[in-house]
Design an enzyme around this catalytic site. Structure first.
Site, PDB file in Angstrom:
ATOM      1  N   HIS A   1       0.485 -11.613   1.701  1.00  0.00           N
ATOM      2  CA  HIS A   1      -0.510 -10.802   1.001  1.00  0.00           C
ATOM      3  C   HIS A   1      -1.202 -11.591  -0.115  1.00  0.00           C
ATOM      4  O   HIS A   1      -2.424 -11.505  -0.290  1.00  0.00           O
ATOM      5  CB  HIS A   1       0.159  -9.555   0.421  1.00  0.00           C
ATOM      6  CG  HIS A   1      -0.779  -8.420   0.202  1.00  0.00           C
ATOM      7  ND1 HIS A   1      -0.397  -7.109   0.203  1.00  0.00           N
ATOM      8  CD2 HIS A   1      -2.119  -8.392  -0.030  1.00  0.00           C
ATOM      9  CE1 HIS A   1      -1.431  -6.330  -0.025  1.00  0.00           C
ATOM     10  NE2 HIS A   1      -2.495  -7.082  -0.166  1.00  0.00           N
TER      11      HIS A   1
ATOM     12  N   TYR B   1       0.817  -1.215   0.000  1.00  0.00           N
ATOM     13  CA  TYR B   1       0.000   0.000   0.000  1.00  0.00           C
ATOM     14  C   TYR B   1       0.851   1.265   0.000  1.00  0.00           C
ATOM     15  O   TYR B   1       0.340   2.363  -0.225  1.00  0.00           O
ATOM     16  CB  TYR B   1      -0.917   0.041   1.232  1.00  0.00           C
ATOM     17  CG  TYR B   1      -1.922  -1.067   1.343  1.00  0.00           C
ATOM     18  CD1 TYR B   1      -2.162  -1.963   0.299  1.00  0.00           C
ATOM     19  CD2 TYR B   1      -2.655  -1.233   2.511  1.00  0.00           C
ATOM     20  CE1 TYR B   1      -3.088  -2.982   0.423  1.00  0.00           C
ATOM     21  CE2 TYR B   1      -3.585  -2.250   2.650  1.00  0.00           C
ATOM     22  CZ  TYR B   1      -3.789  -3.129   1.605  1.00  0.00           C
ATOM     23  OH  TYR B   1      -4.709  -4.140   1.735  1.00  0.00           O
TER      24      TYR B   1
END
Length: 270
Positions: A106, A48
């Protein structure tokens, strides 16, 4: 706020703040606003590119670290044994903390043996850099493979879950194996706002579609990490904790499933 007791023994709040696509001053402001309202669960990820922003907000919040629950994630091409510790240390530095509450893979990567990643996780656990571990975006076969191979508890599977993608088989398996499902994109990126069934249930409850959707997830035994980019939305999400849906309303939302996946990158194995 309700909490889940993870297999690691630590508690995770059932509602958190998702920070995908929140960066810079906007991210710092939203994290600070969330903490001031009572949020303690903050979800971020190396990919992110906002861990430093989250870390700055945590510092400025003056909240005790032990009162917070911070989740971050390792990107799918950094899952080798040596990369895992390096990535974790980078996240710790950016987040300005000595430990991570929950560290997730992830995305799975078939080109890096899962045992490599699990060895790295075990090393982080021994060094007390991470308290709990989990995965994200894992299919049922891949999740079973991880559980069979791991010597440390796999506590969470963070997946896309909303009324239009009701992954009931995954939820059932996770419940049976004491794994908490955390729903991301829990309001289908706003698509529930236009759905007539959600509108009717919201009217019946004297609440918003978002609040009813988050209540649906909570009553099905899941955590949720909706993103919020304003104080009004943070407050709306938090107030979902007071909403209780009837069995009939839950069944109506269940019926909205249409296998609509909103997050499906080219490397995914769905």
């Amino acid at each position: 706020m309700e909490h889940f007791t993870l297999k690691s023994g630590y508690e995770m709040p059932c509602l958190g703040l998702g920070t995908w696509k929140l960066n810079g001053a906007e991210c710092r402001r939203n994290v600070l606003d969330a903490i001031s309202m009572g949020y303690t669960h903050i979800d971020t990820a190396a990919a992110y590119d906002n861990e430093a922003d989250v870390g700055a907000a945590l510092r400025d919040s003056f909240c005790r670290r032990t009162d917070l629950f911070i989740t971050t994630k390792i990107w799918y091409d950094r899952l080798s044994y040596f990369d895992v510790e390096k990535e974790c240390c980078n996240s710790l530095q950016k987040l300005r903390t000595d430990y991570i509450d929950l560290l997730l893979v992830h995305w799975p990567n078939k080109n890096i043996p899962i045992m490599e990643t699990l060895r790295g996780f075990a090393a982080l656990y021994e060094k007390k850099l991470v308290r709990s571990f989990g995965v994200s975006n894992f299919t049922l076969p891949l999740l079973k493979e991880v559980i069979d191979a791991s010597n440390i508890p796999i506590c969470v599977n963070q997946i896309e879950f909303h009324p239009f993608l009701n992954q009931s088989k995954m939820l059932s398996y996770c419940n049976h194996n004491d794994i908490v499902v955390t729903a991301y994109a829990p309001i289908a990126r706003g698509k529930i706002l236009k759905d007539p069934v959600m509108k009717q249930i919201a009217k019946e409850c004297g609440a918003t579609e978002v609040q009813c959707c988050l209540a649906w997830l909570r009553q099905k035994g899941m955590a949720a990490i909706p993103k919020a980019s304003s104080k009004a939305h943070l407050k709306e999400n938090l107030e979902s904790l007071t909403i209780v849906l009837s069995k009939e309303q839950i069944a109506k939302i269940d019926s909205l499933h249409r296998n609509e996946r909103l997050v499906n990158p080219e490397w995914a194995e769905f």
